[in-house]
Design an enzyme around this catalytic site. Structure first.
Site, PDB file in Angstrom:
ATOM      1  N   LYS A  95       0.988  -1.570  -0.151  1.00  0.00           N
ATOM      2  CA  LYS A  95      -0.002  -0.135   0.351  1.00  0.00           C
ATOM      3  C   LYS A  95       0.656   1.207   0.078  1.00  0.00           C
ATOM      4  O   LYS A  95       2.136   1.358   0.320  1.00  0.00           O
ATOM      5  CB  LYS A  95      -0.994  -0.220   1.177  1.00  0.00           C
ATOM      6  N   LYS A 119       5.151   3.543   8.159  1.00  0.00           N
ATOM      7  CA  LYS A 119       4.694   4.292   8.644  1.00  0.00           C
ATOM      8  C   LYS A 119       2.709   3.442   8.724  1.00  0.00           C
ATOM      9  O   LYS A 119       2.405   3.707   9.333  1.00  0.00           O
ATOM     10  CB  LYS A 119       4.025   5.302   7.327  1.00  0.00           C
ATOM     11  N   LYS A 131       5.793   2.298  -2.881  1.00  0.00           N
ATOM     12  CA  LYS A 131       5.065   3.425  -3.335  1.00  0.00           C
ATOM     13  C   LYS A 131       5.741   2.849  -5.062  1.00  0.00           C
ATOM     14  O   LYS A 131       6.432   2.332  -5.690  1.00  0.00           O
ATOM     15  CB  LYS A 131       6.372   3.452  -2.913  1.00  0.00           C
ATOM     16  N   GLY A 170      -2.967   8.521  -4.096  1.00  0.00           N
ATOM     17  CA  GLY A 170      -2.195   8.948  -4.074  1.00  0.00           C
ATOM     18  C   GLY A 170      -0.770   9.616  -3.530  1.00  0.00           C
ATOM     19  O   GLY A 170      -0.666   9.564  -2.756  1.00  0.00           O
ATOM     20  N   ASP A 171      -0.585  11.161  -4.295  1.00  0.00           N
ATOM     21  CA  ASP A 171       0.917  11.187  -3.695  1.00  0.00           C
ATOM     22  C   ASP A 171       1.413  12.691  -4.250  1.00  0.00           C
ATOM     23  O   ASP A 171       0.017  13.959  -5.463  1.00  0.00           O
ATOM     24  CB  ASP A 171       2.154  10.281  -4.122  1.00  0.00           C
ATOM     25  N   THR A 215      -4.527  13.271   5.440  1.00  0.00           N
ATOM     26  CA  THR A 215      -2.944  13.430   5.730  1.00  0.00           C
ATOM     27  C   THR A 215      -2.899  14.551   6.467  1.00  0.00           C
ATOM     28  O   THR A 215      -2.242  14.742   7.813  1.00  0.00           O
ATOM     29  CB  THR A 215      -2.496  13.639   4.842  1.00  0.00           C
ATOM     30  N   ASN A 246      -2.234  18.854  -1.464  1.00  0.00           N
ATOM     31  CA  ASN A 246      -3.166  18.641  -0.492  1.00  0.00           C
ATOM     32  C   ASN A 246      -3.062  18.065   0.946  1.00  0.00           C
ATOM     33  O   ASN A 246      -4.314  18.335   1.596  1.00  0.00           O
ATOM     34  CB  ASN A 246      -3.245  17.039  -0.551  1.00  0.00           C
ATOM     35  N   SER A 382      -7.320   5.062   4.222  1.00  0.00           N
ATOM     36  CA  SER A 382      -7.087   4.346   2.617  1.00  0.00           C
ATOM     37  C   SER A 382      -6.995   3.179   2.938  1.00  0.00           C
ATOM     38  O   SER A 382      -8.155   2.698   2.497  1.00  0.00           O
ATOM     39  CB  SER A 382      -5.366   4.757   2.371  1.00  0.00           C
TER      40      SER A 382
HETATM   41  P1  NDP Z   1       0.841  18.181  -3.583  1.00  0.00           P
HETATM   42  O1  NDP Z   1       0.758  17.505  -5.701  1.00  0.00           O
HETATM   43  O2  NDP Z   1      -1.082  18.167  -3.679  1.00  0.00           O
HETATM   44  O3  NDP Z   1       0.918  19.120  -2.976  1.00  0.00           O
HETATM   45  C1  NDP Z   1       2.753  18.908  -2.911  1.00  0.00           C
HETATM   46  C2  NDP Z   1       2.655  20.415  -3.300  1.00  0.00           C
HETATM   47  O4  NDP Z   1       4.328  20.659  -2.421  1.00  0.00           O
HETATM   48  C3  NDP Z   1       2.322  21.739  -3.843  1.00  0.00           C
HETATM   49  O5  NDP Z   1       2.329  22.863  -2.884  1.00  0.00           O
HETATM   50  C4  NDP Z   1       4.044  21.739  -4.605  1.00  0.00           C
HETATM   51  O6  NDP Z   1       4.027  22.597  -5.251  1.00  0.00           O
HETATM   52  C5  NDP Z   1       4.926  21.538  -2.970  1.00  0.00           C
HETATM   53  N1  NDP Z   1       5.868  21.294  -3.872  1.00  0.00           N
HETATM   54  C6  NDP Z   1       6.183  19.619  -4.933  1.00  0.00           C
HETATM   55  N2  NDP Z   1       7.887  19.434  -4.749  1.00  0.00           N
HETATM   56  C7  NDP Z   1       8.085  20.836  -4.459  1.00  0.00           C
HETATM   57  C8  NDP Z   1       9.539  21.331  -4.369  1.00  0.00           C
HETATM   58  N3  NDP Z   1      10.203  20.538  -4.552  1.00  0.00           N
HETATM   59  N4  NDP Z   1       9.757  22.659  -3.592  1.00  0.00           N
HETATM   60  C9  NDP Z   1       9.202  23.417  -3.449  1.00  0.00           C
HETATM   61  N5  NDP Z   1       8.004  22.782  -3.923  1.00  0.00           N
HETATM   62  C10 NDP Z   1       7.541  21.676  -4.160  1.00  0.00           C
HETATM   63  O7  NDP Z   1       1.315  16.670  -2.859  1.00  0.00           O
HETATM   64  P2  NDP Z   1       0.939  15.892  -1.968  1.00  0.00           P
HETATM   65  O8  NDP Z   1       0.371  17.156  -0.697  1.00  0.00           O
HETATM   66  O9  NDP Z   1       0.248  15.152  -1.502  1.00  0.00           O
HETATM   67  O10 NDP Z   1       1.928  15.945  -0.346  1.00  0.00           O
HETATM   68  C11 NDP Z   1       2.996  16.408  -0.286  1.00  0.00           C
HETATM   69  C12 NDP Z   1       4.331  15.715   0.119  1.00  0.00           C
HETATM   70  O11 NDP Z   1       3.555  14.940   1.737  1.00  0.00           O
HETATM   71  C13 NDP Z   1       4.660  14.827  -0.169  1.00  0.00           C
HETATM   72  O12 NDP Z   1       6.103  14.778   0.436  1.00  0.00           O
HETATM   73  C14 NDP Z   1       4.159  13.497  -0.137  1.00  0.00           C
HETATM   74  O13 NDP Z   1       4.592  12.264  -0.152  1.00  0.00           O
HETATM   75  C15 NDP Z   1       3.343  13.700   1.458  1.00  0.00           C
HETATM   76  N6  NDP Z   1       2.218  13.145   2.115  1.00  0.00           N
HETATM   77  C16 NDP Z   1       1.216  12.761   0.767  1.00  0.00           C
HETATM   78  C17 NDP Z   1       0.006  11.746   1.503  1.00  0.00           C
HETATM   79  C18 NDP Z   1      -0.785  12.814   0.793  1.00  0.00           C
HETATM   80  O14 NDP Z   1      -2.184  11.583   1.259  1.00  0.00           O
HETATM   81  N7  NDP Z   1      -1.277  13.511  -0.102  1.00  0.00           N
HETATM   82  C19 NDP Z   1       0.105  11.187   2.882  1.00  0.00           C
HETATM   83  C20 NDP Z   1       1.521  11.404   3.540  1.00  0.00           C
HETATM   84  C21 NDP Z   1       2.475  11.668   2.804  1.00  0.00           C
HETATM   85  P3  NDP Z   1       4.033  23.240  -6.825  1.00  0.00           P
HETATM   86  O15 NDP Z   1       2.469  23.016  -6.758  1.00  0.00           O
HETATM   87  O16 NDP Z   1       5.054  24.280  -7.883  1.00  0.00           O
HETATM   88  O17 NDP Z   1       4.515  21.394  -7.106  1.00  0.00           O
END
Ligand code: NDP
Length: 450
Positions: A95, A119, A131, A170-171, A215, A246, A382
């Site tokens: 997962k 996790k 992943k 998603g991620d 999250t 997200n 999830s």
């Molecule tokens: P989203 O795609 O919804 O959002 C990502 C955000 O981070 C955007 O604002 C993006 O900006 C920014 N970002 C991405 N890459 C960079 C970078 N290199 N430098 C600066 N800003 C960056 O992703 P999520 O919110 O889902 O995921 C965010 C983090 O949380 C990740 O590390 C993910 O692995 C982790 N996570 C997510 C989960 C989930 O349920 N979604 C669960 C557990 C962990 P821009 O629009 O400019 O790309």
């Protein structure tokens, strides 16, 4: 058989990984971060050394790398790389999410898959770790292009996933839109309505209430528990949050619901500061609906301002929530946050804090919650979505949020208890790694050498 000391064993296994995965910097960072904390656990459980648990744990059970051809709106053929790493299934089916971002490579997916094992173990939901993702960049693509890419990606992935084998979600770059396109293609190819094969689905067709928020909400629930232990709370505190996707959006929402004030959000171009507290409706409109840049927020919100480049960690606050991406909070940022009086740092993202920054926070007595514990609410919800799919039932919002809250309390408790047991009360890095490792290692031992 004479067993090596725990320290020597950790060193030996680390050396093997460094040799075998040379150049995979993110993966090596994640492995070292876990292994470096495990000597006290191995001292208590020599059977884990004897059973070769560490050697097996650091090697994925299976990895797929595949071509993803698709046609853009100008009828040009484009090719991306798809990856799925099935890391460990001792506790249940693989997962873990799918990430679509140009920075995706095997090292990034392996680091995320490795973290996911621990996790998922902490959630107690009987799920293994995996992943996947692609170097596809959804930014600026039309809905039709995203759909064609997702369909092509699923045309290969379909061979490797299933509700009892591997369940992606998603991620970064993969939200409800992408999950919808991929689920549609899965259903078409298999001719089966196997709702439990993907999570993060639309709530009208098998998705769980509160999965979108889980999250971010979960990270704030974890922070609340951690602060409560130190006789503090979210209320009245200012929070700096990075990201505007997200996780960041719903961390901001929960901070505000609990009486704190979230004052920043960012994207890869820059950040905004809104001293009055982030206007969530506007943030959701700009980033969620319009998929515009965060600078747009400052243009529409009087009293806020945009800073191109730079980092949200320069803004003084008691709470920090890194919610964007890996290694976004460095040692220099940590020193700034500490001198500005930060009290708790809670990782919403995966591995956003560099090792020297973690050390700085812990050295300064700042509460620090690692992502594998603090952001486990997403995958936990999830798993609840999978349960509802299997039972063909649907829970309401209240029940879904209260289950999430309960799970985050349990994750906090298990993590804290393990930090005490292994001699460093309040060291949540040690606590999360050791509590999770014992659960996975025990299951691997009982299932034989596979
Ligand atoms: P989203 O795609 O919804 O959002 C990502 C955000 O981070 C955007 O604002 C993006 O900006 C920014 N970002 C991405 N890459 C960079 C970078 N290199 N430098 C600066 N800003 C960056 O992703 P999520 O919110 O889902 O995921 C965010 C983090 O949380 C990740 O590390 C993910 O692995 C982790 N996570 C997510 C989960 C989930 O349920 N979604 C669960 C557990 C962990 P821009 O629009 O400019 O790309």
């Amino acid at each position: 058989m004479t067993l090596p000391t725990p320290e020597a064993h950790v060193r030996d296994v680390t050396e093997v990984v460094e040799r075998r995965s040379a150049g995979e910097s993110e993966f090596l960072q994640a492995v070292r971060e876990v292994l470096d904390t495990l000597a006290p656990v191995l001292a208590e459980h020599p059977e884990f050394i004897e059973g070769g648990i560490l050697e097996r744990l650091v090697e994925p059970e299976r990895q797929y790398i595949f071509r993803v051809p698709w046609t853009d709106d100008q009828n040009r053929v484009q090719v991306n790389r798809g990856i799925r790493v099935q890391f460990n299934s001792a506790l249940g089916p693989y997962k873990g999410g799918l990430r679509f971002h140009p920075s995706v490579n095997l090292s990034v997916i392996k680091f995320l898959g490795f973290e996911q094992i621990f996790k998922n173990a902490l959630t107690s939901q009987r799920i293994g770790g995996g992943k996947g993702g692609s170097d596809f960049d959804p930014t600026g693509k039309s809905d039709a292009e995203v759909m064609r890419f997702c369909q092509s990606f699923m045309t290969e992935l379909v061979h490797h996933i299933g509700e009892h084998t591997d369940i992606p979600a998603g991620d970064i770059g993969v939200g409800a839109r992408e999950i919808g396109f991929m689920f549609g293609q899965y259903r078409r190819i298999t001719q089966r309505y196997e709702a439990g094969v993907l999570t993060g689905k639309g709530v009208g067709w098998g998705g769980a209430e509160v999965r979108t928020e889980a999250t971010g909400y979960g990270a704030v629930f974890f922070a609340e528990e951690m602060l409560a232990r130190a006789s503090q709370g979210i209320e009245g505190y200012r929070a700096v949050v990075s990201g505007s996707g997200n996780v960041a959006t719903y961390a901001i929402e929960k901070v505000e619901q609990l009486g704190g004030k979230a004052i920043t959000a960012s994207d890869s171009s820059g950040y905004i500061v809104d001293e009055a507290g982030i206007d969530l409706d506007l943030l959701k409109q700009v980033k969620g609906v319009e998929r515009a840049r965060i600078s747009e927020y400052a243009e529409r919100r009087p009293g806020s301002h945009y800073v191109a480049g730079g980092s949200v960690w320069d803004v003084p606050a008691e709470l920090a929530f890194p919610c964007a991406t890996q290694n976004e909070l460095t040692g220099a940022h940590a020193r700034t946050l500490i001198s500005n009086g930060v009290r708790a740092v809670t990782e919403g993202a995966n591995m956003p804090t560099t090792p020297d920054a973690v050390e700085a926070f812990q050295g300064a007595g700042v509460l620090f919650a690692p992502g594998k514990a603090a952001n486990a609410g997403g995958v936990a919800t999830s798993a609840l979505e999978m349960s509802q799919n299997a039972a063909r039932s649907r829970w309401d919002r209240d029940k879904s949020e209260s289950r999430l809250h309960g799970i985050m309390r349990d994750v906090h408790e298990a993590t804290y208890d393990a930090s005490e047991r292994y001699g460093k009360p309040g060291d949540y890095v040690l606590g999360a790694n050791s509590a999770a490792f014992v659960r996975v290692a025990q299951a691997m031992l009982e299932q034989g050498v596979i």
